[in-house]
Motif scaffolding. Structure first.
Motif, PDB file in Angstrom:
ATOM      1  N   HIS A 149      38.900  49.232  49.239  1.00 35.33           N
ATOM      2  CA  HIS A 149      37.491  49.639  49.204  1.00 35.33           C
ATOM      3  C   HIS A 149      36.540  48.455  49.393  1.00 35.33           C
ATOM      4  CE1 HIS A 149      34.611  52.775  48.836  1.00 35.33           C
ATOM      5  NE2 HIS A 149      34.085  52.352  47.711  1.00 35.33           N
ATOM      6  N   CYS A 150      36.841  47.629  50.396  1.00 36.12           N
ATOM      7  CA  CYS A 150      35.940  46.545  50.788  1.00 36.12           C
ATOM      8  C   CYS A 150      35.003  47.024  51.889  1.00 36.12           C
ATOM      9  CB  CYS A 150      36.733  45.343  51.288  1.00 36.12           C
ATOM     10  SG  CYS A 150      37.639  44.463  50.009  1.00 36.12           S
TER      11      CYS A 150
ATOM     12  N   GLU B  40      39.332  43.503  46.200  1.00 36.30           N
ATOM     13  CA  GLU B  40      38.778  44.857  46.190  1.00 36.30           C
ATOM     14  C   GLU B  40      37.294  44.892  45.814  1.00 36.30           C
ATOM     15  OE1 GLU B  40      40.530  43.945  42.166  1.00 36.30           O
ATOM     16  OE2 GLU B  40      41.237  43.810  44.239  1.00 36.30           O
ATOM     17  N   GLN B  41      36.611  45.838  46.436  1.00 40.67           N
ATOM     18  CA  GLN B  41      35.219  46.157  46.137  1.00 40.67           C
ATOM     19  C   GLN B  41      34.239  45.057  46.549  1.00 40.67           C
ATOM     20  OE1 GLN B  41      35.716  49.892  44.933  1.00 40.67           O
ATOM     21  NE2 GLN B  41      33.877  49.087  44.006  1.00 40.67           N
TER      22      GLN B  41
ATOM     23  N   HIS C 109      31.991  42.826  49.509  1.00 39.75           N
ATOM     24  CA  HIS C 109      31.332  43.136  50.775  1.00 39.75           C
ATOM     25  C   HIS C 109      30.820  41.888  51.480  1.00 39.75           C
ATOM     26  CE1 HIS C 109      27.640  43.447  48.071  1.00 39.75           C
ATOM     27  NE2 HIS C 109      27.188  42.681  49.043  1.00 39.75           N
TER      28      HIS C 109
ATOM     29  N   PHE D  62      29.055  51.243  48.392  1.00 40.96           N
ATOM     30  CA  PHE D  62      29.775  51.615  47.173  1.00 40.96           C
ATOM     31  C   PHE D  62      29.067  52.731  46.387  1.00 40.96           C
ATOM     32  CE2 PHE D  62      30.518  47.191  48.303  1.00 40.96           C
ATOM     33  CZ  PHE D  62      31.881  47.252  48.552  1.00 40.96           C
TER      34      PHE D  62
ATOM     35  N   SER E 139      37.106  39.841  43.453  1.00 43.80           N
ATOM     36  CA  SER E 139      36.714  41.252  43.487  1.00 43.80           C
ATOM     37  C   SER E 139      35.241  41.426  43.119  1.00 43.80           C
ATOM     38  CB  SER E 139      37.593  42.065  42.542  1.00 43.80           C
ATOM     39  OG  SER E 139      37.447  41.598  41.215  1.00 43.80           O
ATOM     40  N   ASN E 140      34.640  42.474  43.666  1.00 43.65           N
ATOM     41  CA  ASN E 140      33.239  42.805  43.398  1.00 43.65           C
ATOM     42  C   ASN E 140      32.289  41.668  43.751  1.00 43.65           C
ATOM     43  OD1 ASN E 140      33.470  45.550  42.075  1.00 43.65           O
ATOM     44  ND2 ASN E 140      34.840  44.335  40.776  1.00 43.65           N
TER      45      ASN E 140
END
Length: 199
Positions: free
Chosen positions: A52-53, A73-74, A76, A20, A91-92
């Motif tokens: 955007h993973c 999203e975002q 990992h 990221f 997310s995140n």
């Protein structure tokens, strides 16, 4: 000529939060790499990725129909992780290398902005232990596990079925969580016990 891209991929697999922060010149190859990898997974498993993973090449995701894995999203997933649905990741969220998550029947819920350090074990099922029956023949139960928002799970933590970890909590390295953790508290030990309130 040195193969910098292969080495860079290895770095990202084991330190996926760096994805990221990539510069545009690196995203030229990294973004198509991730899009191709995630699309291939989604074709063969009921895995759903947000925008955007990142998922490491050596991560293993298994999600039969009805046991979906959803990654918002975002978020990992690091190298050598094992995920078996049902799992719902906000997310995140960061799940770092070597973690094992199995949703059993009850599922695992992980809130937004939570971080799970390396080599954690999170199992949303349990086996019976009656002495009059072989362990391999024991019935399996599953209540599910809920991990709140903005939680930090330290390295090599174990979390057992039926546990809820409240928003903003911190679980110290090597702890084994066998009961609910209140929001914004720090716990440590085996079994994990109260250490302090964060706020």
């Amino acid at each position: 000529m040195p193969d910098y891209i292969t080495q860079h991929k290895a770095r990202l697999n084991h330190m996926p939060w760096l994805y990221f922060k990539l510069k545009p010149k690196h995203l030229v190859w990294a973004k198509p790499w991730q899009e191709t990898l995630q699309a291939a997974l989604a074709e063969v498993e009921t895995v759903h990725f947000g925008k955007h993973c990142f998922v490491a090449e050596t991560a293993k995701l298994f999600a039969e129909p009805g046991r979906d894995i959803t990654i918002a999203e975002q978020s990992h997933i690091g190298a050598d992780c094992f995920l078996h649905g049902p799992i719902n990741i906000g997310s995140n969220v960061g799940i770092n290398h070597g973690c094992s998550l199995d949703g059993g029947a009850g599922g695992i819920q992980i809130g937004n902005n939570t971080r799970i350090a390396n080599n954690c074990s999170i199992y949303a099922f349990n086996h019976g232990t009656q002495a009059n029956q072989l362990i391999r023949e024991q019935p399996v139960s599953s209540k599910g596990i809920t991990i709140g928002r903005d939680v930090w799970i330290g390295a090599q933590v174990g979390i057992v079925d039926g546990v809820t970890i409240g928003d903003g909590a911190v679980v110290a390295m090597h702890s084994v969580v066998t009961r609910n953790v209140e929001a914004y508290t720090v716990v440590a030990g085996n079994p994990a016990t109260f250490i302090k309130v964060r706020r």
